[in-house]
Design an enzyme around this catalytic site. Structure first.
Site, PDB file in Angstrom:
ATOM      1  N   GLY A 161      54.807  55.994 108.561  1.00  0.00           N
ATOM      2  CA  GLY A 161      53.767  55.570 107.632  1.00  0.00           C
ATOM      3  C   GLY A 161      54.319  54.978 106.353  1.00  0.00           C
ATOM      4  O   GLY A 161      55.128  55.601 105.670  1.00  0.00           O
ATOM      5  N   GLY A 204      52.425  54.025 103.675  1.00  0.00           N
ATOM      6  CA  GLY A 204      51.408  54.076 102.635  1.00  0.00           C
ATOM      7  C   GLY A 204      51.978  54.598 101.325  1.00  0.00           C
ATOM      8  O   GLY A 204      53.189  54.550 101.094  1.00  0.00           O
ATOM      9  N   GLU A 242      31.993  51.360  94.235  1.00  0.00           N
ATOM     10  CA  GLU A 242      32.638  50.122  93.800  1.00  0.00           C
ATOM     11  C   GLU A 242      32.196  48.942  94.654  1.00  0.00           C
ATOM     12  O   GLU A 242      31.987  47.838  94.140  1.00  0.00           O
ATOM     13  CB  GLU A 242      34.153  50.301  93.849  1.00  0.00           C
ATOM     14  N   ALA A 294      45.427  58.649  96.288  1.00  0.00           N
ATOM     15  CA  ALA A 294      46.779  58.124  96.132  1.00  0.00           C
ATOM     16  C   ALA A 294      47.691  59.058  95.337  1.00  0.00           C
ATOM     17  O   ALA A 294      48.860  59.249  95.693  1.00  0.00           O
ATOM     18  CB  ALA A 294      46.733  56.748  95.467  1.00  0.00           C
TER      19      ALA A 294
END
Length: 434
Positions: A15, A17, A174, A322
């Site tokens: 991964g 990310g 958003e 995050a």
């Protein structure tokens, strides 16, 4: 996978990310061989996916090549592949391009959309976790408007320009704000032959408030901002089905829409092979201890969204955002070096730096540990934080210039159907209509 043998122990990271990249940077030029595996050759800055979906940014400005991140790292390799299974007995990763042995394995596969087992919603709704999915949403939005100008049936036309966003978290909020701004400033110019006032933006939330992971003050402010932009918010409403045209709910409320974007939940992107005792089945996350070691294994670790580190403060595991992923990646890089040097590992403690969401032009909400604010100052804070969180100077410069242009011109240049999204239409045309 054609990885050379090394005198150093091999760490395999699955991964690329936030967690995987943070760990990779921390392991730079240490006495280890690192192999990073990902099914994409780029890192995605997911918080700005909604701007790609609504034409505010192009995909390349929120993506960064993984090979460029690691190109100056010694004994560091990247392979483009999807991992199918983990063989924990033989310490091998089984991927589409072959098998790879490991001394230490780090699972940082992130999360995927959770449809809560509803296959029809999964088949007909749109999700927004990757750049290709965001481009599909952008194409579908624009294609629906192109289709709307062709049909003479009022009901079909209204269905094509009715949008339903399921999930009132930051992504849904958003995205709703961005669509409302498109309606206000752009679509009426692009489609003068459509009555854009008929366009509906519905935000459906199963709970009693939107942004329920933020403070009640920020939640109330965000709701006020959205309503002023023309977004209709439905609270305490749970979507039960969507057949491609009609949404049904747990009440008498229904929606006729050609576009449903599902942001109502996420779950871990599990890879087969781990012992069942290591998994939290309900959300498909991997149980880890305070050092991110997978429960039941000494040399397997999990980071970020996929990891469920149950603590007193976070009994359900850390939020799937995050910041926890980045912080866990940073610490695990240090801990792996300590482990190799026979030193004790340092337990992870999450430093909650706050949360934020933008609703639109000059509108945002920010929660800091001891302070909450909203409006234009919050909007500038949101832009600053996101701008400097991007990887690469070029990406920061491109995004900044796009934001400045969009602000001055009140425009979104990225409303292009570059890759058409083919979806079965409920509208059929006769020859005289076309």
């Amino acid at each position: 996978m054609n990885i050379p043998q090394s005198k150093n122990p091999r760490i395999v990271i699955i991964g690329g990310g936030f967690a995987g990249i943070a760990l990779a940077k921390k392991l730079r030029n240490q006495n280890v061989q690192v192999v990073l595996l990902d099914k994409h050759n780029y890192h995605t800055f997911q918080p700005l996916l909604y701007q790609v979906a609504t034409g505010g940014l192009e995909a390349g400005s929120i993506a960064y090549p993984i090979r460029k991140v690691i190109q100056e790292y010694d004994d560091f390799y990247f392979r483009l592949t999807a991992v199918k299974e983990i063989d924990t007995v033989n310490q091998k990763v089984i991927a589409e391009i072959g098998d790879l042995s490991y001394d230490y394995l780090v699972i940082a596969t992130g999360s995927k959309t959770n449809y809560f087992g509803n296959k029809e919603i999964e088949r007909n709704a749109m999700s927004m976790k990757t750049i290709p999915q965001s481009l599909n949403i952008r194409s579908l939005i624009l294609e629906n408007f192109e289709q709307a100008v062709l049909t003479k049936d009022v009901a079909d036309r209204n269905t094509l320009i009715n949008f339903v966003l399921v999930g009132g978290g930051p992504t849904g909020v958003e995205l709703a704000g961005a669509l409302a701004e498109m309606k206000k400033a752009i679509l009426q110019k692009d489609y003068p032959d459509l009555d854009i006032d008929k366009m509906e933006i519905n935000l459906v939330q199963s709970g009693d408030r939107i942004l329920n992971t933020m403070s009640e003050k920020s939640s109330a402010e965000a709701e006020k901002f959205l309503k002023n932009l023309g977004v209709t918010i439905w609270k305490n409403v749970r979507v039960t089905n969507y057949d491609g045209r009609t949404i049904t709910t747990n009440s008498d409320l229904t929606f006729e829409t050609a576009t449903v974007i599902w942001t109502a939940g996420v779950q871990g992107a599990i890879i087969a092979g781990l012992d069942g005792k290591s998994l939290v089945e309900r959300v498909e996350r991997i149980r880890v201890n305070e050092c991110n070691q997978v429960v039941g294994y000494n040399n397997i670790f999990a980071l970020g969204d996929i990891a469920s580190m149950e603590t007193v403060t976070y009994p359900q595991g850390h939020p799937m955002m995050a910041q926890p992923a980045i912080q866990q990646g940073d610490l695990l890089g240090e801990n792996l070096v300590r482990l190799l040097n026979n030193k004790p590992m340092i337990p992870f403690e999450y430093n909650d730096k706050g949360a934020m969401a933008t609703i639109g032009r000059n509108l945002a909400v920010v929660d800091l540990p001891n302070y909450h604010f909203s409006g234009i100052f919050a909007w500038f804070v949101w832009m600053f934080v996101h701008l400097f969180s991007l990887i690469g100077f070029k990406n920061r410069a491109v995004v900044f210039l796009n934001w400045v242009y969009n602000y001055v011109r009140f425009d979104r240049e990225g409303r292009l159907i570059i890759r058409p999204y083919k979806k079965k239409s409920f509208v059929t045309f006769t020859s005289d209509e076309v």
